[in-house]
Design a protein around this motif. Structure first.
Motif, mmCIF file in Angstrom:
data_model
loop_
_atom_site.group_PDB
_atom_site.id
_atom_site.type_symbol
_atom_site.label_atom_id
_atom_site.label_comp_id
_atom_site.label_asym_id
_atom_site.label_seq_id
_atom_site.Cartn_x
_atom_site.Cartn_y
_atom_site.Cartn_z
ATOM 1 N N GLY A 261 0.782 -1.236 0.000
ATOM 2 C CA GLY A 261 0.000 0.000 0.000
ATOM 3 C C GLY A 261 0.807 1.277 0.000
ATOM 4 N N ALA A 262 2.127 1.196 -0.136
ATOM 5 C CA ALA A 262 2.983 2.393 -0.117
ATOM 6 C C ALA A 262 2.930 3.104 -1.463
ATOM 7 C CB ALA A 262 4.417 2.002 0.223
ATOM 8 N N MET A 263 2.550 4.374 -1.439
ATOM 9 C CA MET A 263 2.421 5.159 -2.668
ATOM 10 C C MET A 263 3.564 6.164 -2.759
ATOM 11 S SD MET A 263 0.689 5.756 -5.465
ATOM 12 C CE MET A 263 -0.557 4.514 -5.079
ATOM 13 N N PRO A 264 4.274 6.250 -3.902
ATOM 14 C CA PRO A 264 5.361 7.221 -4.060
ATOM 15 C C PRO A 264 4.870 8.641 -3.778
ATOM 16 C CG PRO A 264 5.322 5.689 -5.899
ATOM 17 C CD PRO A 264 4.086 5.428 -5.116
ATOM 18 N N GLU A 265 5.738 9.463 -3.222
ATOM 19 C CA GLU A 265 5.369 10.808 -2.788
ATOM 20 C C GLU A 265 4.797 11.655 -3.919
ATOM 21 O OE1 GLU A 265 7.468 14.704 -0.671
ATOM 22 O OE2 GLU A 265 8.546 12.797 -0.807
ATOM 23 N N GLU A 266 5.343 11.503 -5.135
ATOM 24 C CA GLU A 266 4.884 12.362 -6.241
ATOM 25 C C GLU A 266 3.432 12.085 -6.655
ATOM 26 O OE1 GLU A 266 7.840 9.310 -8.042
ATOM 27 O OE2 GLU A 266 7.522 10.402 -6.165
ATOM 28 N N PHE A 267 2.891 10.932 -6.263
ATOM 29 C CA PHE A 267 1.497 10.616 -6.590
ATOM 30 C C PHE A 267 0.623 10.492 -5.338
ATOM 31 C CE2 PHE A 267 3.913 9.010 -10.231
ATOM 32 C CZ PHE A 267 3.211 9.597 -11.276
ATOM 33 N N VAL A 317 0.936 10.878 -14.933
ATOM 34 C CA VAL A 317 2.292 11.422 -15.007
ATOM 35 C C VAL A 317 2.562 12.280 -13.783
ATOM 36 C CG1 VAL A 317 2.378 11.405 -17.531
ATOM 37 C CG2 VAL A 317 1.484 13.411 -16.348
ATOM 38 N N ASP A 318 3.835 12.384 -13.407
ATOM 39 C CA ASP A 318 4.204 13.229 -12.269
ATOM 40 C C ASP A 318 4.416 14.667 -12.734
ATOM 41 O OD1 ASP A 318 6.670 13.333 -13.521
ATOM 42 O OD2 ASP A 318 7.652 11.950 -12.127
ATOM 43 N N ALA A 319 4.876 15.506 -11.828
ATOM 44 C CA ALA A 319 5.044 16.936 -12.138
ATOM 45 C C ALA A 319 6.043 17.177 -13.259
ATOM 46 C CB ALA A 319 5.481 17.681 -10.876
ATOM 47 N N GLU A 320 6.965 16.250 -13.466
ATOM 48 C CA GLU A 320 7.968 16.385 -14.515
ATOM 49 C C GLU A 320 7.551 15.725 -15.824
ATOM 50 O OE1 GLU A 320 11.534 14.790 -12.913
ATOM 51 O OE2 GLU A 320 11.756 16.350 -11.392
ATOM 52 N N GLY A 321 6.334 15.175 -15.845
ATOM 53 C CA GLY A 321 5.828 14.548 -17.061
ATOM 54 C C GLY A 321 6.240 13.101 -17.242
ATOM 55 N N LYS A 322 6.823 12.477 -16.202
ATOM 56 C CA LYS A 322 7.238 11.080 -16.296
ATOM 57 C C LYS A 322 6.066 10.150 -15.974
ATOM 58 C CE LYS A 322 12.009 12.046 -14.906
ATOM 59 N NZ LYS A 322 13.052 11.818 -13.867
ATOM 60 N N PHE A 323 5.955 9.062 -16.746
ATOM 61 C CA PHE A 323 4.881 8.105 -16.526
ATOM 62 C C PHE A 323 5.052 7.402 -15.180
ATOM 63 C CE2 PHE A 323 3.910 7.219 -21.303
ATOM 64 C CZ PHE A 323 3.382 8.499 -21.391
ATOM 65 N N GLU A 325 4.816 4.260 -12.570
ATOM 66 C CA GLU A 325 5.096 2.829 -12.698
ATOM 67 C C GLU A 325 3.794 2.034 -12.672
ATOM 68 O OE1 GLU A 325 6.648 1.033 -9.027
ATOM 69 O OE2 GLU A 325 6.615 3.078 -8.203
ATOM 70 N N LEU A 326 3.883 0.751 -13.023
ATOM 71 C CA LEU A 326 2.713 -0.113 -13.132
ATOM 72 C C LEU A 326 1.872 -0.129 -11.861
ATOM 73 C CD1 LEU A 326 1.099 -2.265 -14.724
ATOM 74 C CD2 LEU A 326 2.622 -3.987 -13.740
ATOM 75 N N TYR A 327 2.524 -0.255 -10.692
ATOM 76 C CA TYR A 327 1.782 -0.325 -9.429
ATOM 77 C C TYR A 327 0.926 0.923 -9.226
ATOM 78 C CZ TYR A 327 0.845 -0.143 -4.422
ATOM 79 O OH TYR A 327 0.214 -0.031 -3.196
ATOM 80 N N GLN A 329 -0.071 3.117 -11.581
ATOM 81 C CA GLN A 329 -1.100 3.187 -12.623
ATOM 82 C C GLN A 329 -2.321 2.359 -12.236
ATOM 83 O OE1 GLN A 329 -1.071 5.076 -15.223
ATOM 84 N NE2 GLN A 329 1.032 5.527 -15.765
ATOM 85 N N ARG A 330 -2.084 1.113 -11.878
ATOM 86 C CA ARG A 330 -3.207 0.214 -11.580
ATOM 87 C C ARG A 330 -3.972 0.651 -10.335
ATOM 88 N NH1 ARG A 330 -1.569 -6.096 -12.774
ATOM 89 N NH2 ARG A 330 -1.192 -5.878 -15.013
ATOM 90 N N THR A 331 -3.246 1.119 -9.334
ATOM 91 C CA THR A 331 -3.901 1.532 -8.094
ATOM 92 C C THR A 331 -4.795 2.743 -8.321
ATOM 93 O OG1 THR A 331 -2.048 0.686 -6.774
ATOM 94 C CG2 THR A 331 -3.508 2.271 -5.722
ATOM 95 N N LEU A 332 -4.266 3.750 -9.016
ATOM 96 C CA LEU A 332 -5.049 4.964 -9.266
ATOM 97 C C LEU A 332 -6.241 4.678 -10.176
ATOM 98 C CD1 LEU A 332 -2.237 7.666 -9.716
ATOM 99 C CD2 LEU A 332 -3.502 7.057 -7.649
ATOM 100 N N LEU A 333 -6.024 3.865 -11.216
ATOM 101 C CA LEU A 333 -7.127 3.553 -12.132
ATOM 102 C C LEU A 333 -8.215 2.748 -11.430
ATOM 103 C CD1 LEU A 333 -5.312 2.762 -15.493
ATOM 104 C CD2 LEU A 333 -6.889 4.636 -15.025
ATOM 105 N N TYR A 334 -7.817 1.854 -10.533
ATOM 106 C CA TYR A 334 -8.823 1.104 -9.763
ATOM 107 C C TYR A 334 -9.724 2.062 -8.978
ATOM 108 C CZ TYR A 334 -10.837 -1.217 -5.726
ATOM 109 O OH TYR A 334 -11.718 -1.618 -4.749
ATOM 110 N N LEU A 335 -9.111 3.054 -8.334
ATOM 111 C CA LEU A 335 -9.887 4.012 -7.531
ATOM 112 C C LEU A 335 -10.804 4.864 -8.406
ATOM 113 C CD1 LEU A 335 -7.071 5.072 -5.050
ATOM 114 C CD2 LEU A 335 -9.159 3.821 -4.460
#
Length: 442
Positions: A261-267, A317-323, A325-327, A329-335
């Motif tokens: 359940g750990a989400m990177p800070e940028e997201f 994408v993050d603030a710098e426009g980088k895609f 990661e899979l984890y 993407q899937r977590t946010l799209l699920y929500l």
């Protein structure tokens, strides 16, 4: 739906006054939505609806030669129709054409997401199929009703066609599965969603995910030489699709267990917003009858659409426009998808009763459930046991004036539904009294 700079201003100067008028109307609708001091009256909504229809008429005259024009005006108009649609539900006009607008928007979003991810079951589509049939009936009936804008009816018909096309594509994909595979496919979808739900809980539980992973491994053990085999020993059509789904589920369970359940800070900000929306909509699903004003859904729709439309080529994408990661993407799209599904079910569960009559309607719903429970459990032992129900029913009945439930001089929508429910409660109460009196005579 949001009025953003990314949508150009009208190039035709004649459209500018219409844009300004629609912005004022949208502001009026927003103020009416926010006013909790009183219930929403049909008269207030219909005045604003007529104003919007008049602006649409003026716009059509200007755009005779350019019907596909799309600028900021169209965005504001979309917001007006969306709000009006939810207001029609709030005042109990659920079975009239304008009420269908918001529902078609949500269905379209939901179907587009299901098509994109290709993770859905027949149960997901079955309910939507029935809803689209009901909406088609409403729109067809409205074609002969002069009180509704032909532009709106045509627009709704077009939106329903788009939804039906998306639905047909999804149904076609499920048609690939044969023999026992549809049931297996549905179970895998259910497990996958349960893992995603566990992944987004406030407190992550490895035990919960491991149990779900165990179910996946049990299904995996059923394979023969890597394939799912039918009872007659054949490899059924759709085997490759179900194998791929199982592998996706197993991979996802491993990723979730590793990330906990750990989400990177940028997201983290987007994640928390989506979790809050999901949790709020979940609570509304439990308390809808008592706490939901359908226009509240507008704000959640706008938040979801802003987040959904911020994706680049389908990716967050993050603030710098980088895609992401899979984890992520899937977590946010699920929500996002879970929230759209919640909004859909809140809309279709809306009762065709004005919010002014909802307190009475909800009390009668509770009374009805209680009386049915008493009946199913063997009835009462004495007529005296029915006194509380009789007194409550009579107190509600005495609220009527000439057979109508009045709020001041206003006759809110939903009279038929409330009166029908009241009559049913009286009938159940009468049956229980007759039954106990007959037992006493015996």
């Amino acid at each position: 739906m949001a009025d953003t700079p990314s949508y150009p201003i009208p190039l035709d100067s004649r459209e500018q006054p219409i844009l300004e008028n629609l912005q004022r109307i949208r502001d009026e609708l927003t103020l009416l939505k926010q006013d909790r001091s009183t219930y929403v009256k049909s008269s207030d909504v219909m005045v604003l609806y007529d104003k919007v229809v008049e602006q649409v008429r003026l716009l059509n005259e200007i755009r005779v030669d350019k019907p596909k024009e799309d600028n900021r005006l169209d965005r504001v108009l979309e917001g007006c129709f969306q709000l009006l649609s939810l207001f029609f539900m709030t005042i109990g006009k659920n079975n009239e054409a304008p009420a269908a607008y918001a529902l078609t928007s949500t269905i379209k979003k939901l179907l587009e997401h299901l098509l994109e991810v290709d993770l859905y079951s027949s149960k997901d589509l079955e309910h939507i199929t029935h809803t689209l049939e009901r909406l088609r009936g409403i729109v067809k009936k409205s074609q002969t009703d002069s009180s509704y804008s032909p532009k709106l009816v045509t627009l709704l018909s077009s939106r329903l066609d788009v939804c039906q096309d998306l639905l047909d594509q999804l149904l076609g994909r499920l048609g690939r599965l044969t023999h026992e595979l549809p049931g297996l496919h549905e179970k895998l979808i259910s497990i996958l969603r349960s893992i995603s739900l566990a992944n987004t809980r406030t407190k992550f539980s490895s035990t919960e995910v491991e149990k779900l992973q165990g179910q996946l491994k049990e299904i995996d053990a059923q394979r023969v030489n890597g394939n799912f085999v039918s009872a007659d020993g054949e490899i059924p059509a759709g085997n490759d699709e179900v194998k791929d789904l199982l592998n996706r589920c197993l991979t996802w369970s491993e990723i979730v267990l590793a990330r906990k359940g750990a989400m990177p800070e940028e997201f983290a900000g987007t994640y928390q917003t989506l979790v809050d929306i999901r949790n709020t909509l979940d609570k509304l699903s439990l308390t809808q009858a008592w706490s939901l004003r359908e226009t509240d859904l507008y704000d959640y729709q706008r938040q979801l659409e802003r987040i959904d439309e911020s994706r680049v080529d389908g990716n967050f994408v993050d603030a710098e426009g980088k895609f992401a990661e899979l984890y992520v993407q899937r977590t946010l799209l699920y929500l996002v998808r879970r929230s759209y599904a919640n909004i859909y079910f809140l809309m279709v569960s809306s009762e065709p009763v004005s919010e002014a009559l909802l307190p009475v309607y909800n009390q009668l719903q509770t009374l009805r459930r209680c009386l049915i429970e008493v009946k199913n459990s063997g009835g009462v032992s004495s007529p005296r046991d029915l006194y509380p129900y009789s007194m409550k029913l009579n107190s509600i009945d005495n609220m009527r004036v000439d057979g109508k439930f009045m709020i001041g001089d206003d006759i809110p929508e939903g009279q038929g539904s409330v009166n029908e429910l009241l009559a049913e409660c009286f009938e159940l109460n009468y049956e229980l009294r007759v039954a106990v009196e007959t037992d006493g005579d015996d």
